[in-house]
Write a protein that holds these residues in place. Sequence first.
Motif, mmCIF file in Angstrom:
data_model
loop_
_atom_site.group_PDB
_atom_site.id
_atom_site.type_symbol
_atom_site.label_atom_id
_atom_site.label_comp_id
_atom_site.label_asym_id
_atom_site.label_seq_id
_atom_site.Cartn_x
_atom_site.Cartn_y
_atom_site.Cartn_z
ATOM 1 N N LYS A 118 34.715 4.703 10.783
ATOM 2 C CA LYS A 118 34.528 6.087 10.325
ATOM 3 C C LYS A 118 34.458 6.104 8.796
ATOM 4 C CE LYS A 118 36.751 10.415 11.086
ATOM 5 N NZ LYS A 118 38.073 10.957 11.296
ATOM 6 N N ASN A 119 35.390 5.398 8.165
ATOM 7 C CA ASN A 119 35.414 5.330 6.693
ATOM 8 C C ASN A 119 34.140 4.693 6.147
ATOM 9 O OD1 ASN A 119 37.944 6.441 6.767
ATOM 10 N ND2 ASN A 119 39.053 4.545 6.332
ATOM 11 N N ALA A 120 33.713 3.600 6.816
ATOM 12 C CA ALA A 120 32.524 2.878 6.347
ATOM 13 C C ALA A 120 31.289 3.786 6.415
ATOM 14 C CB ALA A 120 32.321 1.623 7.190
ATOM 15 N N HIS A 121 31.155 4.515 7.515
ATOM 16 C CA HIS A 121 30.006 5.417 7.663
ATOM 17 C C HIS A 121 30.053 6.536 6.623
ATOM 18 C CE1 HIS A 121 27.830 3.805 11.062
ATOM 19 N NE2 HIS A 121 28.978 3.580 11.677
ATOM 20 N N GLN A 122 31.268 7.038 6.378
ATOM 21 C CA GLN A 122 31.417 8.119 5.388
ATOM 22 C C GLN A 122 30.910 7.655 4.016
ATOM 23 O OE1 GLN A 122 35.469 9.527 4.858
ATOM 24 N NE2 GLN A 122 34.887 10.902 3.188
ATOM 25 N N LEU A 123 31.353 6.481 3.583
ATOM 26 C CA LEU A 123 30.959 5.988 2.257
ATOM 27 C C LEU A 123 29.463 5.651 2.215
ATOM 28 C CD1 LEU A 123 31.972 5.244 -0.604
ATOM 29 C CD2 LEU A 123 32.158 2.893 0.192
ATOM 30 N N LYS A 126 22.928 9.154 0.270
ATOM 31 C CA LYS A 126 22.471 10.506 -0.066
ATOM 32 C C LYS A 126 22.370 10.681 -1.580
ATOM 33 C CE LYS A 126 24.453 13.346 2.939
ATOM 34 N NZ LYS A 126 25.689 14.124 3.138
ATOM 35 N N THR A 127 23.326 10.091 -2.292
ATOM 36 C CA THR A 127 23.300 10.203 -3.755
ATOM 37 C C THR A 127 22.061 9.521 -4.333
ATOM 38 O OG1 THR A 127 25.694 10.097 -3.688
ATOM 39 C CG2 THR A 127 24.700 9.797 -5.834
ATOM 40 N N GLY A 128 21.531 8.543 -3.614
ATOM 41 C CA GLY A 128 20.314 7.886 -4.089
ATOM 42 C C GLY A 128 20.481 6.407 -4.393
ATOM 43 N N TYR A 129 21.689 5.885 -4.222
ATOM 44 C CA TYR A 129 21.892 4.462 -4.494
ATOM 45 C C TYR A 129 21.143 3.594 -3.484
ATOM 46 C CZ TYR A 129 25.611 5.388 -7.895
ATOM 47 O OH TYR A 129 26.321 5.789 -9.002
ATOM 48 N N CYS A 130 20.717 2.420 -3.955
ATOM 49 C CA CYS A 130 20.083 1.446 -3.057
ATOM 50 C C CYS A 130 21.195 0.596 -2.433
ATOM 51 C CB CYS A 130 19.125 0.597 -3.890
ATOM 52 S SG CYS A 130 18.406 -0.738 -2.962
ATOM 53 N N LEU A 131 21.281 0.583 -1.112
ATOM 54 C CA LEU A 131 22.392 -0.088 -0.425
ATOM 55 C C LEU A 131 21.901 -1.253 0.426
ATOM 56 C CD1 LEU A 131 24.354 3.073 0.821
ATOM 57 C CD2 LEU A 131 24.607 1.866 -1.347
#
Lengths: 84, 394
Positions: free
Chosen positions: B303-308, B314-319
């Motif tokens: 749950k925590n991993a999905h939240q982050l 959404k903020t726009g960072y490349c992950l």
Amino acid sequence: MSEITQVQITELLCQRLACFTDVDTEISPETNLITHLAIDSVKLLNLIMEIEDQFDISVPLNALVDVLTVQDLANLIYKIKSSS
Amino acid sequence: MNLLEKLDAAAAARKAQLPEGLGAFGIPIEESYSATEARIGERRVLMLGTNNYLGLSFSPECREAAHKAIDQEGTGTTGSRMANGNYYGHRALERELAEFYHCHECIVFTTGYQANLGTISGLVGAGDVVLIDGDAHASIYDGCILSGADIIRFRHNDVADLEKRLRRLGDRSQNALIIIEGIYSMLGDQAPLAKIVELKNAYQSTLLLDEAHSLGVLGKTGQGLVEKTGMINEVDFITGTFSKSLCGIGGFCVSNHPQLDQLRYISHPYIFTASPSPATIASTRAALKLLHDGYLLREQLWKNAHQLFSCLKKTGYCLGPEPGPIVAVLLDSPKQALTLWNGLMEHDIYVNLVLPPAAPEGKSLVRCSINAAHTAEQIDRVCETFSRLYPAVV
Ligand SMILES: Cc1ncc(COP(=O)(O)O)c(C=O)c1O
């Protein structure tokens, strides 16, 4: 492709290496990959991957420890290609 | 250049990459308050760069077991498993790990690093071949070098590239060990295990899976990727570490092949080192029980991993390619990564910084790792800070 000679491999390497180095220099068979061209380990591995695809070979990482110059690399590729 | 001058040159290159005084590497942790908070200098920081996936580092059960072991058996074994260091606890932990994986054989090593070194160098030798993923951990590379086998690297998680390399081996594929990881430590992505199993069967090779980052994290009982994918009987050897979700130090290899036992007699990283301390073994045994029953912890972790992941996306960072307990933010330059790392630190958030050549594809990484003990409020704070820093970074 199986007919490719050592000289052709060396020529091809000189061409490809020019794209991988930021150093502006003439590349010859005697050019040292690290001291002359500043090719770091990551760039070298990327170049190797490209060559592997082109010649349909796998170059073992442990074989690279003896590779210092363009000629050394060409010899290694030729040896692997001709025994495959 | 003499030996010391070579080190000076390497130090100069390192300093050129990192501004003087920036302690991103080897940062001194003055005090640990909990599974999520510590003191760095005068700051009380939120720890978002540990491998404490289930948040068990302060678990009362593990601490009590460790205390008891110290009182009963002393602080260290002072010897190898082959000599005076083969205690009841080591053997019990081997039985319990074998049971946990429904396997016949298990060997416990002193670290996870040594588990890979010892297993790989015990399984393959000169004339054999190892096929390793391009993003493999250093312990896997080092194990391969120690083995003397031919080391062939395939493109990260690229099944077609692996197949090409198996085909090129011809008959030698039968003497090839394929080595992959459950979750990769840099980008946090998972191996395409089912497809790799198909290949290893087709080419009659052997498969070793390192579950270092996936133990406790994937699967109903936390076995790792083997459990999530139902592949436990298809993987020949599984290695793992006690230093992440189990919050101890040590490592293991499990297998259904009875030949694993022979490694005890030939594997230098097993023989020529002292066995893990009694306290380490005791806390690991307690942690393994908690891990096995830790379904709710895993649920919270994910749950925590999905939240982050979703908030940073959404903020726009490349992950990295997929959500998981390792959330890697990919940046084009070390400068951007340093700006982000510094900004987070100024907001009392600690994450890992990974610069080239350690990061894949010439990228720089700000690597977050989540655990089950992080609260939704803590993750919210992290998300807010990341989004506040975004304009200055990207
Ligand atoms: C994939 C992988 N394997 C093995 C290890 C080594 O584990 P240990 O910390 O127990 O030496 C690590 C640790 O970073 C890892 O990431």
